[in-house]
Design an enzyme around this catalytic site. Structure first.
Site, short mmCIF file in Angstrom:
data_model
loop_
_atom_site.label_atom_id
_atom_site.label_comp_id
_atom_site.label_asym_id
_atom_site.label_seq_id
_atom_site.Cartn_x
_atom_site.Cartn_y
_atom_site.Cartn_z
N HIS A 149 78.82 14.40 77.78
CA HIS A 149 77.77 13.37 76.85
C HIS A 149 77.81 14.00 75.42
O HIS A 149 77.44 13.28 74.58
CB HIS A 149 76.41 13.72 77.62
CG HIS A 149 76.33 13.21 78.70
ND1 HIS A 149 76.66 11.54 79.09
CD2 HIS A 149 75.76 13.49 79.88
CE1 HIS A 149 76.25 11.53 80.43
NE2 HIS A 149 76.03 12.66 80.94
N ASP A 184 81.68 11.24 87.75
CA ASP A 184 80.13 11.89 87.30
C ASP A 184 79.27 10.47 87.89
O ASP A 184 79.60 9.30 87.59
CB ASP A 184 79.95 12.38 86.27
CG ASP A 184 78.67 13.20 86.06
OD1 ASP A 184 77.57 12.55 85.98
OD2 ASP A 184 78.83 14.31 85.72
N HIS A 186 76.81 9.71 85.89
CA HIS A 186 76.47 9.32 84.55
C HIS A 186 77.53 8.80 84.03
O HIS A 186 78.92 9.55 83.98
CB HIS A 186 75.88 10.42 83.94
CG HIS A 186 74.56 10.87 84.51
ND1 HIS A 186 74.40 12.10 85.17
CD2 HIS A 186 73.25 10.35 84.62
CE1 HIS A 186 73.37 12.18 85.72
NE2 HIS A 186 72.47 11.31 85.24
N ASP A 272 77.16 15.17 90.84
CA ASP A 272 75.82 14.36 91.24
C ASP A 272 76.26 13.26 91.67
O ASP A 272 75.08 12.61 91.92
CB ASP A 272 75.27 14.53 89.57
CG ASP A 272 75.75 13.96 88.56
OD1 ASP A 272 77.10 13.41 88.71
OD2 ASP A 272 75.62 14.01 87.36
#
EC number: 3.5.1.98
Length: 501
Positions: A149, A184, A186, A272
């Site tokens: 990120h 992931d 995200h 995750d």
């Protein structure tokens, strides 16, 4: 278990792999703060499992050389790097404006050793790229990396330095094309944004889309300019299981490999997306997650495996241990050996955890529409892009410590870090730790949805050199020291890109 030195026979393809594994024993000491879901301690737990399963003996284990300022500034703004280097918990109250400017505070807190932490995880990822560039391994692993990120000028989503972008820039010195794949939960927004306008890097992200951090990654976000159609986004809904996930992953990634023909692949293995993650909402099993690693491994292309998210840390350790076995071509036993963190994995004390019975909101029709749309976009890429013959930029200096001289199963020191998990009491240590916290789920993903950074891009020229544009653009300082490996310069910094065949 029959070994082949550092290289073991793989699965169906029968090809051996040499694996380099980057690990710093101190990485588990860093602590984001009381109640924060990101716990670097999970890296130490993973390493402990690798040691007690005997997997360290089959890899070259390396302590990464910390990334230097000039290494980080190949992507990040120099004033941002300077800020990360200077900020401490004691001085942060005097730098309120800078904290806001660089988005450091809540999700990305200031903690003791912050800059050293960034140097460590970035150094492992760049070091892995250097090893791959020189043909010194087939697969490089840095489970401490994968912080996707971070932006050029700011921290985001628990990430301060984008080690993935730095690793890809290093790979571009040797390879005409690099593929980035993100599993992931995200969206891999920081990496996509960095390479949004180039055709030398293709980014593919499989992620939860909707009212979920970071709020980006729409299927219609396909790249810009020469990078059009080189960004692929696979938006998914809650509860996706192994079967549904691979209805998309395998045909899409198979077509990507056929059309893009990357010289190297970077796979971010954020855990995750596993069932039961504290911040997640997918329903993947560890084997289902690892099937992505196995599939990308089967193409026999240099592969960099990185960590990422993952907040039920006992399951993160399970996952990355198993995926290390996949990289080596070893089927890791489900029954867990006794070790320092054995009690964390009760009551079953097994490597694998059954998925839940949560609803899969991804209908077969929805999955087919997504697959067809993305395959249609890929069909618009007629051939893999090439670059003219150019002088190769010098390697980043990575004089990592080779720890293979020691007994691999004894390299980790259980006393140098805290014995703490989501549901365990802390043991006194030189690093302050938090009290026990419940293993609750945050339906919004990460704490506090932040606005996506805009206007920052990395322009990659034919030689692999970079220029960062956007807010407060800065010059890029190339590393100028050749890598010395065992007394000789392997690969040669003067090598140029080979002509397209």
């Amino acid at each position: 278990m029959d070994t082949g030195g550092n290289s073991l026979a793989s699965g169906p393809d029968g090809v051996k792999r040499k694996v380099c594994y980057f690990y710093d024993p101190e990485v588990g000491n860093y602590y984001y703060g009381q109640g924060h879901p990101m716990k670097p301690h999970r890296i130490r737990m993973t390493h402990a499992l690798l040691a007690h399963y005997g997997l360290l003996q089959h890899m070259q284990v390396l302590k990464p050389f910390p990334a230097r300022d000039r290494d980080l500034c190949r992507f990040h703004a120099d004033d941002y790097v300077s800020f990360l280097r200077s900020i401490t918990p004691e001085t942060q109250q005097d730098q309120i404006r800078q904290l806001k400017r660089f988005n450091v505070g809540e999700d990305c807190p200031v903690f003791d050793g912050l800059y050293s932490f960034c140097q460590t995880y970035a150094g492992g990822s760049v070091g892995g790229s250097v090893k791959l560039n020189h043909g010194l391994c087939d697969i490089a692993i840095n489970w401490a990396g994968g912080l996707h990120h971070a932006k050029k000028c700011e921290a985001s989503g628990f990430c301060y330095v984008n080690d993935i972008v730095l690793a890809i820039l290093e790979l571009l010195k040797q390879h005409e094309r690099v593929l980035y794949v993100d599993i992931d939960i995200h969206h891999g927004d920081g990496v996509e944004e960095a390479f949004y306008a180039t055709d030398r890097v293709m980014t593919v992200s499989f992620h939860k889309f909707g009212d979920y951090f970071p709020g980006t990654g729409h299927i219609q976000d396909i790249g810009y300019g020469s990078g059009k159609y080189y960004s692929l986004n696979v938006p998914l809904d809650d509860g996706i299981d192994d079967e549904s996930y691979h209805l998309l992953f395998k045909p899409i990634m198979g077509k990507v490999m056929e059309i893009f023909r990357p010289g190297a692949v970077v796979l971010q293995c954020g855990a995750d997306s596993l069932s039961g993650d504290r911040l997640g909402c997918f329903n993947l099993s560890i084997k289902g997650h690892a099937e992505c690693v196995k599939f990308m491994r089967s193409f026999n292309v240099p592969l960099l495996l990185l960590g990422g998210g993952g907040y039920t840390i006992r399951n993160v350790a399970r996952c990355w241990c198993y995926e290390t076995g996949v990289a080596l071509g070893v089927e890791v036993e489900d029954k867990m050996p006794e070790h320092e963190y054995y009690e964390y994995f009760g009551p079953d004390y097994t490597l694998h955890v059954a998925p839940s019975n949560m609803e899969n909101k991804n209908s077969r029709q929805m999955l087919e529409e997504i697959r067809n749309d993305l395959l249609h976009n890929l069909s618009k890429l007629q051939h893999a892009p090439s670059v003219p013959f150019q002088e190769r930029p010098p390697d980043t200096e990575t004089p990592e410590v080779d720890e293979d001289q020691e007994d691999g199963d004894k390299r980790w020191d259980p006393d140098s870090d805290m014995d703490v998990d989501d549901d365990r009491k802390p043991i006194p240590s030189r690093v302050k730790r938090e009290a026990v916290e419940p293993d609750t789920k945050d339906k919004d993903g990460l704490k506090g949805i932040m606005e996506r950074g805009k206007g920052c891009e990395v322009e990659v020229d034919e030689s692999g050199s970079t220029k960062v544009t956007g807010v407060n653009p800065v010059g890029v300082e190339e590393a100028s020291v050749k890598m010395e490996e065992e007394g000789t310069n392997k690969g040669g910094a003067e090598q140029a890109f080979p002509p397209k065949t």
